[in-house]
Design a protein around this motif. Structure first.
Motif, PDB file in Angstrom:
ATOM      1  N   LEU A  34       0.831  -1.209   0.000  1.00 42.42           N
ATOM      2  CA  LEU A  34       0.000   0.000   0.000  1.00 42.42           C
ATOM      3  C   LEU A  34       0.864   1.257   0.000  1.00 42.42           C
ATOM      4  N   ALA A  35       1.942   1.241   0.789  1.00 43.23           N
ATOM      5  CA  ALA A  35       2.833   2.405   0.860  1.00 43.23           C
ATOM      6  C   ALA A  35       3.497   2.676  -0.497  1.00 43.23           C
ATOM      7  N   ARG A  36       3.926   1.626  -1.185  1.00 45.18           N
ATOM      8  CA  ARG A  36       4.541   1.792  -2.506  1.00 45.18           C
ATOM      9  C   ARG A  36       3.538   2.335  -3.524  1.00 45.18           C
ATOM     10  N   GLN A  37       2.330   1.812  -3.503  1.00 43.58           N
ATOM     11  CA  GLN A  37       1.308   2.278  -4.440  1.00 43.58           C
ATOM     12  C   GLN A  37       0.908   3.730  -4.156  1.00 43.58           C
ATOM     13  N   GLU A  38       0.809   4.063  -2.860  1.00 42.96           N
ATOM     14  CA  GLU A  38       0.417   5.434  -2.481  1.00 42.96           C
ATOM     15  C   GLU A  38       1.495   6.441  -2.862  1.00 42.96           C
ATOM     16  N   GLU A  39       2.739   6.079  -2.587  1.00 40.52           N
ATOM     17  CA  GLU A  39       3.854   6.966  -2.938  1.00 40.52           C
ATOM     18  C   GLU A  39       3.936   7.168  -4.451  1.00 40.52           C
ATOM     19  N   ASN A  40       3.771   6.086  -5.195  1.00 39.59           N
ATOM     20  CA  ASN A  40       3.815   6.141  -6.652  1.00 39.59           C
ATOM     21  C   ASN A  40       2.666   6.986  -7.215  1.00 39.59           C
ATOM     22  N   HIS A  41       1.480   6.856  -6.607  1.00 36.51           N
ATOM     23  CA  HIS A  41       0.303   7.608  -7.067  1.00 36.51           C
ATOM     24  C   HIS A  41       0.471   9.113  -6.816  1.00 36.51           C
ATOM     25  N   LYS A  42       1.065   9.469  -5.651  1.00 41.92           N
ATOM     26  CA  LYS A  42       1.290  10.888  -5.328  1.00 41.92           C
ATOM     27  C   LYS A  42       2.289  11.518  -6.299  1.00 41.92           C
TER      28      LYS A  42
END
Length: 284
Positions: A34-42
């Motif tokens: 989730l952290a990787r996806q959230e960082e990538n999305h931001k």
């Protein structure tokens, strides 16, 4: 048709430690995904495929996350997949934004590979944990779907999906009369023995009487121990929970469980007897 089967497992102390390791791994990798996806999305990047994240994870396992080698590789793989699916459903508008799993609040569970799941008589093989005793026999010689091991705060369980052919029943021209009553639950025209009213059984009546008595005792104890905290004319009270009240509340729970178990047991036995009678009539 897929049927769910949930069976309690009884691990020893060493096996339980390994189960908790797998639970912690699944939670950590899910949060990492989730952290990787959230960082990538931001940062304006595209959605990261679970295959790419698993490649990153393989590299990390050789250095800073080498402790992941102590548990099954499939636990981490499925945790990545679950995290990616949660974000996919969020982007499609099918679910809310996925939240990070907390050690206290989230349900302890992890995935076990279907190919590595083996079953013997009252035993099940969990990958990198070993053979664990089961309370009841898990069906053998069938294909298992999405096996999950979970902990409910008291016991460990294994949940599996089982494929079963759906039986299509054909309608017949036979008509059946049913008479509902108070003494007997139901009298059916094609069965000699009526369905008993379980609530009229002596054991259920006795348990309900005890339950009612204990509830009254607890209510009186609360009433005697209340303290007025509001001003005059205001019905504001503080109720203290004494040790006596706590004991009685535990007994109330016990009586409620006993009444439910007896009712369910009586219903099952009554239903089996009537089905046997019906089968005999049909054979005649």
């Amino acid at each position: 048709m897929i049927l769910a089967k949930k069976v309690r497992i009884i691990p020893n102390i060493e096996q339980e430690q390994k189960l908790w390791q797998s639970v912690g791994t699944a939670r950590y990798i899910y949060n990492w995904t989730l952290a990787r996806q959230e960082e990538n999305h931001k940062n304006g990047g595209k959605f990261i495929k679970d295959g790419d994240l698993r490649k990153e994870l393989t590299i990390l396992k050789k250095s800073e996350l080498n402790w992941l080698n102590e548990v099954s590789n499939n636990v981490a793989k499925q945790a990545v997949k679950d995290g990616c699916n949660a974000y996919k459903n969020f982007f499609k508008g099918l679910a809310d934004k996925p939240r990070f799993k907390s050690r206290r609040k989230s349900k302890p569970s992890f995935y076990n590979d279907t190919d590595k799941l083996k079953v013997k008589e009252n035993l099940v093989l969990i990958e990198k944990v070993g053979w664990i005793k089961t309370v009841e026999q898990i069906p053998t010689d069938i294909k298992y779907i999405n096996p999950r091991i979970s902990f409910d705060g008291k016991f460990w369980y294994i949940s599996i999906g089982i494929e079963k052919e759906e039986t299509i029943s054909e309608n017949t021209d036979i008509s059946i009369g049913v008479d509902l009553g108070l003494k007997d639950l139901a009298i059916v025209s094609n069965i000699d023995k009526p369905f008993k009213n379980i609530n009229k059984a002596k054991e259920v009546k006795r348990l309900k009487k005890k339950l009612k008595r204990k509830q009254k005792q607890v209510s009186r104890k609360y009433e005697d121990g209340k303290i007025r905290i509001g001003k005059e004319g205001e019905n504001r009270y503080k109720f203290t929970k004494t040790n006596n009240i706590k004991k009685n509340r535990k007994r109330i729970k016990t009586y409620s469980k006993k009444a439910f178990k007896y009712t369910f047991k009586s219903y099952s036995s009554n239903n089996n007897c009537n089905s046997e009678n019906q089968a005999k009539q049909n054979s005649c």
